[in-house]
Design an enzyme around this catalytic site. Structure first.
Site, PDB file in Angstrom:
ATOM      1  N   GLU A 150      -1.563 -18.247 -20.303  1.00 34.78           N
ATOM      2  CA  GLU A 150      -0.379 -18.183 -19.451  1.00 34.78           C
ATOM      3  C   GLU A 150       0.246 -19.562 -19.214  1.00 34.78           C
ATOM      4  O   GLU A 150       1.196 -19.679 -18.435  1.00 34.78           O
ATOM      5  CB  GLU A 150      -0.724 -17.512 -18.115  1.00 34.78           C
ATOM      6  CG  GLU A 150      -1.995 -18.010 -17.476  1.00 34.78           C
ATOM      7  CD  GLU A 150      -2.544 -17.058 -16.407  1.00 34.78           C
ATOM      8  OE1 GLU A 150      -1.760 -16.294 -15.826  1.00 34.78           O
ATOM      9  OE2 GLU A 150      -3.761 -17.091 -16.167  1.00 34.78           O
ATOM     10  N   ASP A 179       3.612 -15.416 -15.924  1.00 39.85           N
ATOM     11  CA  ASP A 179       3.412 -16.848 -15.695  1.00 39.85           C
ATOM     12  C   ASP A 179       3.812 -17.668 -16.917  1.00 39.85           C
ATOM     13  O   ASP A 179       4.342 -18.778 -16.776  1.00 39.85           O
ATOM     14  CB  ASP A 179       1.952 -17.127 -15.329  1.00 39.85           C
ATOM     15  CG  ASP A 179       1.697 -16.982 -13.833  1.00 39.85           C
ATOM     16  OD1 ASP A 179       2.687 -16.930 -13.071  1.00 39.85           O
ATOM     17  OD2 ASP A 179       0.532 -16.913 -13.427  1.00 39.85           O
ATOM     18  N   HIS A 204       0.817  -1.207   0.000  1.00 39.07           N
ATOM     19  CA  HIS A 204       0.000   0.000   0.000  1.00 39.07           C
ATOM     20  C   HIS A 204       0.856   1.263   0.000  1.00 39.07           C
ATOM     21  O   HIS A 204       0.454   2.295  -0.533  1.00 39.07           O
ATOM     22  CB  HIS A 204      -0.928   0.006   1.211  1.00 39.07           C
ATOM     23  CG  HIS A 204      -1.910  -1.115   1.216  1.00 39.07           C
ATOM     24  ND1 HIS A 204      -2.624  -1.464   0.092  1.00 39.07           N
ATOM     25  CD2 HIS A 204      -2.296  -1.980   2.184  1.00 39.07           C
ATOM     26  CE1 HIS A 204      -3.412  -2.483   0.387  1.00 39.07           C
ATOM     27  NE2 HIS A 204      -3.225  -2.810   1.635  1.00 39.07           N
ATOM     28  N   CYS A 254       0.041  -8.600 -21.216  1.00 41.01           N
ATOM     29  CA  CYS A 254       0.259  -7.945 -19.933  1.00 41.01           C
ATOM     30  C   CYS A 254       1.458  -8.573 -19.241  1.00 41.01           C
ATOM     31  O   CYS A 254       1.992  -9.590 -19.676  1.00 41.01           O
ATOM     32  CB  CYS A 254      -0.987  -8.026 -19.047  1.00 41.01           C
ATOM     33  SG  CYS A 254      -1.437  -9.674 -18.515  1.00 41.01           S
TER      34      CYS A 254
END
Length: 592
Positions: free
Chosen positions: A435, A459, A193, A506
């Site tokens: 993937e 992946d 965060h 991606c």
């Protein structure tokens, strides 16, 4: 040379030069670890309960102070409130006080470490790092137990480099941001965060810095290199001069990026690519829009399952998904269905422990085994589809049978919504992530069953090359430009286009300046990357010639070794984009 260089993880790009200031130096290693008499154990339990109540009040106040422009960060504070209110953590600590006759601080430490041990075997970086949320809340409780409150030990009188063991959203709401040059923390990772908040506030940040608290003192002059992930302590004159110039160059580069970021990602000879974002929380939407993102190409839905003590309800998911779809409309939002597994420990379930979670019951396999959980999410996504440009994507598909089983369940949910007269978009696009090598080899068959592909390169590389990129002993084998990877991506793109469906890429490959011209040469339709990566990638695309990309791709496809491909690509790309390669590689997205 500098007195010391510390290494960490860059999570919000930039350079700062200033004096160090520690928010709070006491951490888990300085907690009182004492024995109490059996008669005093109950008093320790009551002291713990009082501290918890005080922290809950602090968090509630911090949540109420979240400004309008950062209102979505309240969701993170909400998750910390849930942790503080979770009876399991506090009951475990209270049990340890009574059974071992130890101080509340020590018992809380033990309870947190038990949770951390359970999380340590989790494969997914993002989910594994969520134990930091528990640590953040426990640290706040511990400080209360030791008689302290608040984030800063004293008010800041001048602009400083803020250092801390960790920073939570509630902490940042207490900070005078106009007096903070940058953040550096001992804890945290790419998905922490602290990084999300720092990027939102455009403050340079490096997290996970080794030995930060041991080797940096208040008032030390430091350079925070949040491009490469360095903290330089007591720099010499040459380093100060070099970094002052680098800071000036980076800020000029950022201004140029910002001016261009809303322009279309179109090559000089007219080939248009859609550039969208990978996010996991709604508070990142503002950064997507500010960065020139055209939509959300991958919304990781796991956070809603990991940030509350019980599984989310359909209505809770619907509220989250519909809000995101509405904000992003008419931009697309692609929801990836739940990508957790037997190692992810959903709170209300007792899940089996697996010796190799990466190859076990995860993603679509988990969902097909836990149909009630899966259908709840599918209903929420379908209901949200009327509020924007929504699509759905199944992860880790290995073959046609899994895909067809998932589609059957999706159709069942559609019929349930029809019977309940709940509105949804009957034409909502449905796609899959490619993937796994098995999915690559049958991409032509899979393309006949779906509306789009998204190639998850992280992946795909890991599974194709048989390496764990987090394992330092074999990480050198993690090569995005390995001939097998380049040819696999090309095979999938061609299969998709033959069936008339779009394909996006991606992961790290999609955000790597060295790989962009090769992907363009394959004529991909979209790139899905971290929000902070979008301006730089769009700038590269706008300065690229499609014919040159095709020429480079053909040369790469004819090359059989990684070393040779890397040389060819770097020699070609560095001549064209020296500025991007200097400033941009630190912003690559490390999770798909």
């Amino acid at each position: 040379m500098a007195r010391l260089i510390l290494h960490g993880i860059p999570v919000s790009a930039g350079i700062s030069i200033g004096k160090a200031f520690f928010a709070w130096r006491d951490n888990i290693s300085t907690l009182p670890r004492g024995i109490v008499t059996p008669g005093a154990a109950q008093s320790e339990v009551e002291r713990l309960e009082s501290a918890v109540e005080a922290v809950q009040n602090e968090l509630t106040q911090a949540r109420n102070r979240v400004p309008a422009e950062l209102k979505d960060h309240a969701a993170i504070i909400d998750s910390h409130l849930l942790i503080a209110a979770d009876p399991k953590l506090i009951k475990d600590a209270a049990r340890r006080i009574q059974e071992q006759n130890i101080t509340a601080e020590w018992a809380l430490e033990q309870a947190v470490e038990a949770i951390a041990l359970a999380f340590s075997s989790i494969e997914d970086d993002y989910i594994r790092e969520r134990v930091q949320d528990v640590r953040v809340v426990a640290d706040r409780i511990s400080k209360r137990l030791m008689g302290a409150s608040g984030c800063l030990k004293r008010p800041l009188q001048e602009r400083m480099v803020l250092m801390a063991h960790d920073l939570a959203p509630a902490d940042t709401m207490e900070l005078p941001l106009d007096k903070i040059m940058s953040f550096a923390t001992s804890e945290g990772g790419k998905t922490s965060h602290t990084g999300i908040l720092a990027r939102s506030m455009l403050i340079p940040a490096v997290v996970g810095v080794s030995n930060l608290e041991e080797h940096v003192n208040d008032g030390d002059l430091v350079i925070v290199d949040a491009l490469r992930g360095f903290i330089i302590v007591d720099p010499n004159e040459d380093e100060l001069a070099d970094y002052t110039e680098l800071k000036f160059q980076f800020e000029a580069y950022q201004k140029a990026l910002h001016k261009e970021c809303r322009l279309p990602a179109e090559t000089v000879d007219g080939y248009r690519v859609e550039v969208v974002a990978n996010i996991e929380m709604t508070e990142e939407v503002a950064q997507v829009l500010d960065s020139g993102g055209e939509g959300v190409g991958l919304y990781r839905t796991e956070y809603a399952y990991l940030s509350r003590p019980a599984l989310p309800t359909e209505d809770q998911l619907y509220e989250e998904y519909s809000e995101l779809a509405s904000i992003m409309a008419p931009g697309k939002v692609i929801f990836r269905t739940l990508d957790v597994g037997a190692d992810k420990m959903l709170t209300e379930q007792t899940l089996m422990r697996e010796p190799n979670p990466a190859l076990g019951l995860r993603a679509i396999r988990y969902c097909l085994r836990n149909i009630d959980v899966f259908k709840t999410q599918l209903r929420a996504i379908l209901r949200a589809s009327v509020h924007g440009n929504v699509a759905l994507m199944f992860p880790m598909i290995s073959g046609l049978q899994e895909l067809r089983q998932a589609k059957v369940l999706l159709n069942e949910v559609r019929m349930e919504l029809d019977r309940a007269r709940q509105p949804y978009n009957p034409n909502m696009p449905v796609g899959i992530m490619i993937e796994l090598p098995s999915a690559v080899l049958i991409a032509d068959s899979l393309a006949q069953e779906v509306d789009f592909f998204s190639i998850g390169t992280n992946d795909l590389i890991q599974y194709s090359l048989g390496i764990d990129r987090g394992n330092k002993h074999v990480s050198y084998l993690y090569q995005p430009l390995h001939p097998a990877i380049v040819r696999s991506i090309k095979f999938v793109v061609d299969a998709a286009h033959r069936e008339g469906i779009e394909v996006s890429v991606c992961g790290e490959v999609a955000a790597d300046p060295y790989c962009i011209p090769i992907l363009l040469g394959m004529q991909i339709d979209a790139i899905s990357i971290a929000p902070q990566s979008i301006p730089g990638i769009k700038r590269i695309i706008r300065r690229t010639n499609m014919e040159e990309c095709k020429t480079l791709l053909n040369e790469v496809l004819r090359t059989a070794t990684v070393a040779r491909i890397n040389r060819v690509v770097k020699d070609t790309i560095f001549k064209q984009f020296p500025e991007e390669l200097t400033f941009y590689s630190s912003l690559i997205d490390h999770d798909d």
